[in-house]
Design a protein around this motif. Structure first.
Motif, mmCIF file in Angstrom:
data_model
loop_
_atom_site.group_PDB
_atom_site.id
_atom_site.type_symbol
_atom_site.label_atom_id
_atom_site.label_comp_id
_atom_site.label_asym_id
_atom_site.label_seq_id
_atom_site.Cartn_x
_atom_site.Cartn_y
_atom_site.Cartn_z
ATOM 1 N N VAL A 190 0.855 -1.189 0.000
ATOM 2 C CA VAL A 190 0.000 0.000 0.000
ATOM 3 C C VAL A 190 0.884 1.229 0.000
ATOM 4 C CG1 VAL A 190 -2.073 -0.908 1.103
ATOM 5 C CG2 VAL A 190 -0.196 -0.087 2.528
ATOM 6 N N ILE A 226 1.560 4.804 1.419
ATOM 7 C CA ILE A 226 1.223 5.576 2.608
ATOM 8 C C ILE A 226 1.698 7.002 2.408
ATOM 9 C CG2 ILE A 226 1.654 5.816 5.083
ATOM 10 C CD1 ILE A 226 1.886 2.813 5.201
ATOM 11 N N LYS A 254 4.436 0.512 1.612
ATOM 12 C CA LYS A 254 4.571 -0.420 2.722
ATOM 13 C C LYS A 254 4.170 -1.802 2.222
ATOM 14 C CE LYS A 254 2.701 -1.295 7.311
ATOM 15 N NZ LYS A 254 1.630 -0.946 8.228
ATOM 16 N N ILE A 268 2.817 -5.209 2.959
ATOM 17 C CA ILE A 268 2.053 -5.853 4.025
ATOM 18 C C ILE A 268 2.156 -7.374 3.924
ATOM 19 C CG2 ILE A 268 -0.272 -6.127 4.965
ATOM 20 C CD1 ILE A 268 -0.650 -3.168 4.288
ATOM 21 N N SER A 299 0.295 -13.509 14.589
ATOM 22 C CA SER A 299 0.083 -12.496 15.609
ATOM 23 C C SER A 299 -0.720 -11.346 14.998
ATOM 24 C CB SER A 299 1.419 -12.007 16.138
ATOM 25 O OG SER A 299 2.260 -11.695 15.065
ATOM 26 N N SER A 300 -1.238 -10.514 15.858
ATOM 27 C CA SER A 300 -2.056 -9.414 15.390
ATOM 28 C C SER A 300 -1.210 -8.479 14.533
ATOM 29 C CB SER A 300 -2.625 -8.719 16.615
ATOM 30 O OG SER A 300 -2.891 -7.399 16.326
ATOM 31 N N GLY A 301 -1.728 -8.093 13.385
ATOM 32 C CA GLY A 301 -0.976 -7.227 12.479
ATOM 33 C C GLY A 301 -0.118 -7.989 11.493
ATOM 34 N N ALA A 302 -0.172 -9.328 11.537
ATOM 35 C CA ALA A 302 0.656 -10.118 10.624
ATOM 36 C C ALA A 302 0.112 -10.074 9.200
ATOM 37 C CB ALA A 302 0.726 -11.564 11.100
ATOM 38 N N GLY A 303 -1.154 -9.705 9.054
ATOM 39 C CA GLY A 303 -1.719 -9.607 7.707
ATOM 40 C C GLY A 303 -2.778 -10.658 7.407
ATOM 41 N N LYS A 304 -3.374 -11.237 8.450
ATOM 42 C CA LYS A 304 -4.379 -12.283 8.222
ATOM 43 C C LYS A 304 -5.599 -11.725 7.481
ATOM 44 C CE LYS A 304 -4.772 -13.050 12.681
ATOM 45 N NZ LYS A 304 -3.780 -12.101 13.203
ATOM 46 N N THR A 305 -6.117 -10.612 8.008
ATOM 47 C CA THR A 305 -7.291 -10.019 7.374
ATOM 48 C C THR A 305 -6.975 -9.615 5.942
ATOM 49 O OG1 THR A 305 -7.985 -9.221 9.521
ATOM 50 C CG2 THR A 305 -9.028 -8.207 7.616
ATOM 51 N N THR A 306 -5.793 -9.031 5.754
ATOM 52 C CA THR A 306 -5.396 -8.615 4.409
ATOM 53 C C THR A 306 -5.358 -9.813 3.465
ATOM 54 O OG1 THR A 306 -4.036 -6.940 5.474
ATOM 55 C CG2 THR A 306 -3.638 -7.324 3.138
HETATM 56 N N1 LIG Z 1 -4.841 -0.237 3.468
HETATM 57 C C1 LIG Z 1 -3.841 -0.248 4.378
HETATM 58 N N2 LIG Z 1 -3.035 0.814 4.514
HETATM 59 C C2 LIG Z 1 -2.024 0.801 5.395
HETATM 60 N N3 LIG Z 1 -1.746 -0.211 6.218
HETATM 61 C C3 LIG Z 1 -2.530 -1.303 6.147
HETATM 62 C C4 LIG Z 1 -3.622 -1.381 5.218
HETATM 63 N N4 LIG Z 1 -4.214 -2.578 5.387
HETATM 64 C C5 LIG Z 1 -3.525 -3.206 6.355
HETATM 65 N N5 LIG Z 1 -2.515 -2.453 6.813
HETATM 66 C C6 LIG Z 1 -1.521 -2.833 7.842
HETATM 67 O O1 LIG Z 1 -1.109 -4.122 7.530
HETATM 68 C C7 LIG Z 1 -0.904 -4.897 8.686
HETATM 69 C C8 LIG Z 1 -1.716 -6.160 8.642
HETATM 70 O O2 LIG Z 1 -3.073 -5.869 8.853
HETATM 71 P P1 LIG Z 1 -4.168 -6.978 9.041
HETATM 72 O O3 LIG Z 1 -4.246 -7.777 7.800
HETATM 73 O O4 LIG Z 1 -5.401 -6.314 9.470
HETATM 74 O O5 LIG Z 1 -3.581 -7.848 10.212
HETATM 75 P P2 LIG Z 1 -4.251 -8.987 11.100
HETATM 76 O O6 LIG Z 1 -5.601 -9.242 10.568
HETATM 77 O O7 LIG Z 1 -3.339 -10.146 10.980
HETATM 78 O O8 LIG Z 1 -4.268 -8.473 12.486
HETATM 79 C C9 LIG Z 1 -1.245 -4.003 9.840
HETATM 80 O O9 LIG Z 1 -0.049 -3.484 10.346
HETATM 81 C C10 LIG Z 1 -2.087 -2.924 9.229
HETATM 82 O O10 LIG Z 1 -1.933 -1.730 9.924
#
Ligand SMILES: Nc1ncnc2c1ncn2[C@@H]1O[C@H](COP(=O)(O)OP(=O)(O)O)[C@@H](O)[C@H]1O
Ligand SMILES: [Mg+2]
Length: 615
Positions: free
Chosen positions: A13, A15, A24, A26, A45-52
């Motif tokens: 992404v 920034i 950045k 991800i 772990s939280s922030g690892a990118g699972k949701t992404t």
């Molecule tokens: N569109 C975006 N812009 C900037 N940072 C992002 C974006 N989407 C996700 N991130 C960053 O990417 C990392 C992974 O996010 P996320 O997938 O939500 O993690 P998880 O679900 O594992 O906790 C986080 O540090 C988040 O802040």
């Protein structure tokens, strides 16, 4: 056998903007393959990118750059059909609290199943089947629940969210932390149900999961471990501990496997030393995994499908070539009118169940009648009479602005949140969504306001004249429509409730200031005088004042102070509110109301236009 493969998938992404813009990363270099009938856990772990990653796999990424290839059954995902094939249960449940389980699922079936392919009975059977497989039959008539009304339990609510997604019979289902916030028993039920649905319906099923118990962990067939920056394991859950032990990470005997795995994958920011150690450890995990894969091949792949799709993959062609497309391009599931009917029915059902809102509306109506009606009940003389009429007519403009617009904003914002998600799966058109909201909000606001206006007209002793009464009502109906329009515009434009709650009254206040009663219309600083041409309060007040004042005579003989207006016309003249006639002003106002609704439509369409990226 269906499969979803991902090859060298990465996500970046941007920034910041302009010169400060940075990229950045991800996700990078994610490889794997999921087959139907098996349950895959995504742990990190939280922030690892699972949701992404889940967003990427389900095609719901809305920006950034996606690299690599994601193949469904060995082929590039088809933008027309893929959305229909994938069910995505997001982390937070977005459900209408005032609907029951069965209603929620039935509406999902109505919106998402093609009206020409499924009869009402078939949809009902489908919903029954979904409720049975998610063990929701017992609570089919329970309300989902909202503030002040405890409805379903957290686990049941999650199961309803899953049901909404699987009612269309998708080919794959992705879940983002479905067990977060649930007790261990409810979590277990959900994961077991997912497992049985995945097997029974032969679904591709991947779920991110937070701190699963050992029992839940082993319910999954496979696990993908996502450390910051990359995958450190993807394979059978049975083999995960032996693998880590082979590379020198021995799990303590009594420790929960998932906790142990998260511990070793997490970057520890507590102090400089821990940070360095944990970063080194994660790097080691990543290189060990890369080495393991290069030696043993992709162990997450079952032997049957290995090879075929591997050969079709050519890494040289995997340069970023994103195909973006606008939301649902496919044909709609229902014709326009029946879509409007279903949506309107649902909104009405919700509205009628929101008893506290209905009571407040009734209270506000009665309170308005009593307060305003009796304030202006006593007949005054001469100047005071004119002053009271001026005050009353303007007060009524305000009374049909703030109390009409403000309660609608939170309702619209809630509807908008759910609409965005429902539209992501191509449920309905934006136009029917907006119309159904108008058809739900306007009747209640109008009914309550016409009642109070009529009573106040009588109590405030406005001119006893049929034509004038109906003109009066018509003018204030347009005021209500404008106020609703403003509420629609700001709830469409604002990013959240707090912003909307600030801007809606702010604009209404500006309109009130230039509405003609507080500041003389022709005596405004030239640079601000244009505001009144956008001001529905100005035009409606102009119309209402002229309507009432025409033909009125004030008795100046009993006047004690020096000033007095002999006739109604002289009042209008002295306030400079004769620039437009009653009906000119009325139609300008009507035009404004229509304009606000169209503006709201344009904003919400533009703002919530989903641009999905498929690679
Ligand atoms: N569109 C975006 N812009 C900037 N940072 C992002 C974006 N989407 C996700 N991130 C960053 O990417 C990392 C992974 O996010 P996320 O997938 O939500 O993690 P998880 O679900 O594992 O906790 C986080 O540090 C988040 O802040
Ligand atoms: Mg997440």
């Amino acid at each position: 056998m269906k499969s979803l493969e991902f090859r060298n998938v990465g996500f970046n992404v941007k920034i910041g903007t302009g010169k400060d813009a940075k990229y950045k990363t991800i996700l990078s270099n994610i490889n794997g393959s999921i087959e139907s009938g098996e349950l895959v856990a995504l742990i990190g772990s939280s922030g690892a990118g699972k949701t992404t990653l889940l967003n990427l796999l389900s095609g719901r990424i809305l920006g950034g750059t996606v690299t690599g290839d994601i193949l469904f059954n060995g082929e590039k995902r088809d933008k027309k059909t893929f959305k229909r094939d994938v069910a995505y249960v997001e982390q937070d449940d977005l459900l209408f609290g005032t609907l029951t389980t069965k209603e929620t699922l039935m509406y999902a079936a109505d919106f998402r199943l093609d009206a020409s392919e499924y009869t009402k009975q078939e949809k009902e059977d489908r919903v029954k089947d979904v409720m049975r497989s998610l063990r929701l039959t017992k609570s089919e008539d329970t309300l989902i629940g909202f503030e002040g009304h405890k409805g379903l339990s957290g686990g049941e609510r999650k199961r309803v969210s899953i049901g909404v997604e699987i009612v269309t019979d998708p080919k794959m289902i992705m879940l983002d932390e479905p067990t977060s916030g649930l007790d261990s028993n409810s979590s277990e039920v959900i994961v077991k149900l997912m497992k049985s649905i995945a097997v029974k319906k032969d679904l591709i099923c991947i779920s991110s999961i937070h701190q699963p118990s050992s029992k839940i962990f082993y319910t999954f067939d496979k696990v993908m471990l996502l450390a910051p920056g990359g995958v450190v394991y993807f394979g059978s859950t049975r083999d995960v501990l032996p693998y880590f032990s082979s590379i020198g990470f021995e799990a303590p005997i009594h420790e929960n496997p998932a906790d142990f795995l998260i511990d070793i994958m997490t970057i520890d920011y507590e102090n400089e030393e821990n940070l360095q150690n944990s970063m080194d450890r994660v790097d080691r995990l990543k290189s060990s995994w890369a080495e393991y894969v290069s030696e043993n091949g992709e162990i997450y792949k079952s032997n049957i499908s290995a090879g075929t799709s591997m050969t079709s993959f050519n890494p040289d062609q995997s340069e970023p070539k994103n195909t973006e497309f606008d939301g649902p391009t496919e044909v709609w599931k229902n014709p326009w009118l029946s879509e409007l009917r279903i949506l309107t029915k649902r909104s009405w059902l919700r509205q009628m169940r929101d008893k506290s809102f209905l009571y407040s509306q009734a209270f506000s109506c009665v309170f308005g009648i009593l307060l305003i009606g009796f304030t202006f009940f006593k007949r005054a003389d001469g100047f005071s009479d004119a002053q009271n009429k001026i005050g009353l007519l303007f007060l009524l403009v305000l009374h049909n602005a703030f109390p009409v617009a403000m309660p609608v904003v939170p309702v619209l914002i809630e509807e908008r949140g759910i609409m965005i998600r429902e539209r992501a799966s191509g449920s309905y058109r934006m136009s029917t969504f907006l119309f159904s909201n108008i058809l739900t909000q306007a009747p209640i606001a109008l009914a309550s306001n016409i009642t109070s206006l009529t009573a106040i007209y009588y109590l405030g002793k406005l001119q006893f004249h049929t034509g004038k009464y109906f003109t009066f009502i018509a003018i204030y109906i347009v005021v209500v429509m404008n106020s609703l329009g403003i509420a629609f515009v700001f709830s469409a434009a604002s990013p959240n409730m707090r912003v909307a709650a600030m801007f809606t009254p702010l604009f209404l206040t500006v309109f009130a200031i230039y509405g003609g009663a507080l500041v003389n219309a022709t005596a405004v600083t030239p640079i601000l005088s244009w505001i009144r041409y956008l001001d529905y309060m100005y035009f409606s007040y102009t119309a209402a004042l002229q309507n009432e004042m025409k033909g009125l005579v004030f008795d100046c003989s009993k006047n004690t102070s020096g000033t007095c207006y002999p006739t109604g016309e002289s009042v209008v003249l002295s306030f400079n509110l004769n620039l437009r006639t009653v009906w000119e002003s009325f139609f300008i106002c009507l035009g404004m109301a229509i304009f606000y609704h169209i503006l709201a439509y344009a904003i919400i369409r533009f703002k919530t236009k989903p641009k999905y990226i498929l690679v």
